[in-house]
Design an enzyme around this catalytic site. Sequence first.
Site, PDB file in Angstrom:
ATOM      1  N   ARG A  34      29.685  25.445  -9.869  1.00 31.58           N
ATOM      2  CA  ARG A  34      28.915  25.525  -8.619  1.00 31.58           C
ATOM      3  C   ARG A  34      27.427  25.343  -8.899  1.00 31.58           C
ATOM      4  O   ARG A  34      26.732  24.658  -8.140  1.00 31.58           O
ATOM      5  CB  ARG A  34      29.161  26.859  -7.930  1.00 31.58           C
ATOM      6  CG  ARG A  34      28.254  27.062  -6.723  1.00 31.58           C
ATOM      7  CD  ARG A  34      28.498  28.365  -6.004  1.00 31.58           C
ATOM      8  NE  ARG A  34      27.496  28.581  -4.974  1.00 31.58           N
ATOM      9  CZ  ARG A  34      27.483  29.604  -4.130  1.00 31.58           C
ATOM     10  NH1 ARG A  34      28.430  30.519  -4.187  1.00 31.58           N
ATOM     11  NH2 ARG A  34      26.540  29.721  -3.222  1.00 31.58           N
ATOM     12  N   ASN A  78      36.943  26.528  -0.179  1.00 30.90           N
ATOM     13  CA  ASN A  78      35.997  25.525   0.297  1.00 30.90           C
ATOM     14  C   ASN A  78      36.078  24.245  -0.522  1.00 30.90           C
ATOM     15  O   ASN A  78      36.476  24.282  -1.684  1.00 30.90           O
ATOM     16  CB  ASN A  78      34.568  26.084   0.223  1.00 30.90           C
ATOM     17  CG  ASN A  78      34.241  26.964   1.413  1.00 30.90           C
ATOM     18  OD1 ASN A  78      34.576  26.637   2.544  1.00 30.90           O
ATOM     19  ND2 ASN A  78      33.585  28.088   1.164  1.00 30.90           N
ATOM     20  N   CYS A 111      37.698  30.264   7.919  1.00 31.27           N
ATOM     21  CA  CYS A 111      36.325  30.480   7.493  1.00 31.27           C
ATOM     22  C   CYS A 111      35.789  31.726   8.182  1.00 31.27           C
ATOM     23  O   CYS A 111      36.188  32.051   9.304  1.00 31.27           O
ATOM     24  CB  CYS A 111      35.481  29.261   7.864  1.00 31.27           C
ATOM     25  SG  CYS A 111      33.760  29.367   7.301  1.00 31.27           S
ATOM     26  N   HIS A 131      31.914  24.577   8.880  1.00 35.34           N
ATOM     27  CA  HIS A 131      30.502  24.601   8.511  1.00 35.34           C
ATOM     28  C   HIS A 131      29.696  23.595   9.320  1.00 35.34           C
ATOM     29  O   HIS A 131      28.599  23.197   8.931  1.00 35.34           O
ATOM     30  CB  HIS A 131      30.312  24.364   7.007  1.00 35.34           C
ATOM     31  CG  HIS A 131      30.781  25.521   6.176  1.00 35.34           C
ATOM     32  ND1 HIS A 131      30.642  25.593   4.810  1.00 35.34           N
ATOM     33  CD2 HIS A 131      31.407  26.689   6.528  1.00 35.34           C
ATOM     34  CE1 HIS A 131      31.153  26.731   4.364  1.00 35.34           C
ATOM     35  NE2 HIS A 131      31.627  27.403   5.402  1.00 35.34           N
ATOM     36  N   TYR A 191      25.020  26.849   8.837  1.00 35.26           N
ATOM     37  CA  TYR A 191      24.990  25.656   7.991  1.00 35.26           C
ATOM     38  C   TYR A 191      24.304  24.466   8.656  1.00 35.26           C
ATOM     39  O   TYR A 191      23.934  23.505   7.981  1.00 35.26           O
ATOM     40  CB  TYR A 191      26.412  25.259   7.579  1.00 35.26           C
ATOM     41  CG  TYR A 191      26.997  26.167   6.530  1.00 35.26           C
ATOM     42  CD1 TYR A 191      26.886  25.866   5.181  1.00 35.26           C
ATOM     43  CD2 TYR A 191      27.655  27.343   6.877  1.00 35.26           C
ATOM     44  CE1 TYR A 191      27.412  26.705   4.207  1.00 35.26           C
ATOM     45  CE2 TYR A 191      28.186  28.189   5.924  1.00 35.26           C
ATOM     46  CZ  TYR A 191      28.060  27.868   4.596  1.00 35.26           C
ATOM     47  OH  TYR A 191      28.579  28.702   3.630  1.00 35.26           O
TER      48      TYR A 191
END
Length: 440
Positions: free
Chosen positions: A96, A150, A171, A201, A254
């Site tokens: 990540r 995700n 989510c 998102h 987001y």
Amino acid sequence: MTNGLKITVIGGGSSYTPELIEGFIIRANELPVEEIHLVDIEEGKVKLNVIYELTKRMIKKAGLKTQIFQTLDRKKAIENSDFVVTQIRVGGLQSRAKDEKIPLKYDVIGQETTGAGGFAKAMRTIPVILEICREIEELAPNAWLINFTNPVSIITEMVLKHTKVKTMGLCNVPIGMINNIAKILGYESNRLKIDFVGLNHMVYGKKVYLDGEEITKDVLTKLAEGGSVTMKNIPDLVWDRDFIYALGLIPCPYHRYFYMTDEMLEDEKKALAEKGTRAEQVMKIEAALFELYKKVELEEKPKELEERGGAYYSDAAVSLISAIYNDKGEVHTVNIHNNGGIMGLPEDVVVEVNAVIGRAGAKPIASGKLPTQINGLLQAVKSYELLTVEAGLRGDYNTALMALMANPLVPSIKVAKKILDDILRENVDYLPQFNKRNLI
């Protein structure tokens, strides 16, 4: 086959798992869970054991008879499961961190689920989720897959298009938006309802209701005045007053990456210089959490878990499982096939909308045509998602390049190629679908 429910959690060593267990404890009277199997991989064995011990303490304190198992044998855990929950991070937080840093090298937003960072995560994750689905098809063909991994929209798209597994993507953003708006207005969250429409998102609140009465204008006014509707993992930059009134919809946290790109980019670069990427910050939060989890006196989910950005996970995940199992006919916000939920998008693409949930699955609530002011952005992001699914399955460079070019956060071919080459090089060990000879 057990008499009660068998739940399998893939990614059981995640710091989020206590949230999930809390959800099952709260709903024990409506969900007869007999077994919970926590599954992880060899690299996650130590964390898995910590979670396993904490989970046992939580179940014991609650006075439940649910049996908890930990295992590295995924197939054995999946066999005859009623529900499989996926909450995996292929490559861990180290990958990540790379997803966040690579785009920033080229002055592009670096975020784990949105933009080029989300693309990289999808490339690593698609082959693993596909393998899990093949095991579900063989060993638990009647199981529901509840996907929290995700990028949810892309993963759910892949599962529904390319496997026979029954699935819904989930989510915590919608429930988080409801709770945060309730806090701004000073009401209990159970009095609020929001008509959600969009993609994961990338979801908007179309209308907001308090006790059945529409109050959308009041909420927009609060947002325009600086009210905060964000998450722990997203900078709380204030929305422009004129923009909020012009949009006429409630944006999700987001959306800042798309509507406030320059400010968010500067914030990311500043954060990188001062305290590292969000992934590096989360590593410290996780280390502290697991030290807490190890304490034998801890018998419940600690409040500190909310700092991970995973708040409300148990409410979202376990209430969805209960709605399916108990055929409740409740309305939940889920990622499912469009099937008339949004006019103007193909019927077979995955969208994030309100749907009526029961034993047969999800029936989307029709929301009509997309408002013109958001139609273009949603269409572009959906094109990016579709191309990303194909690139992740086929390992095709050209499709991957076009996926990045379709993403509104990637500015040019030159930049897209540099980012793509870096992603493929940095993730060579996690991309079996690509030709390794071209990556080294």
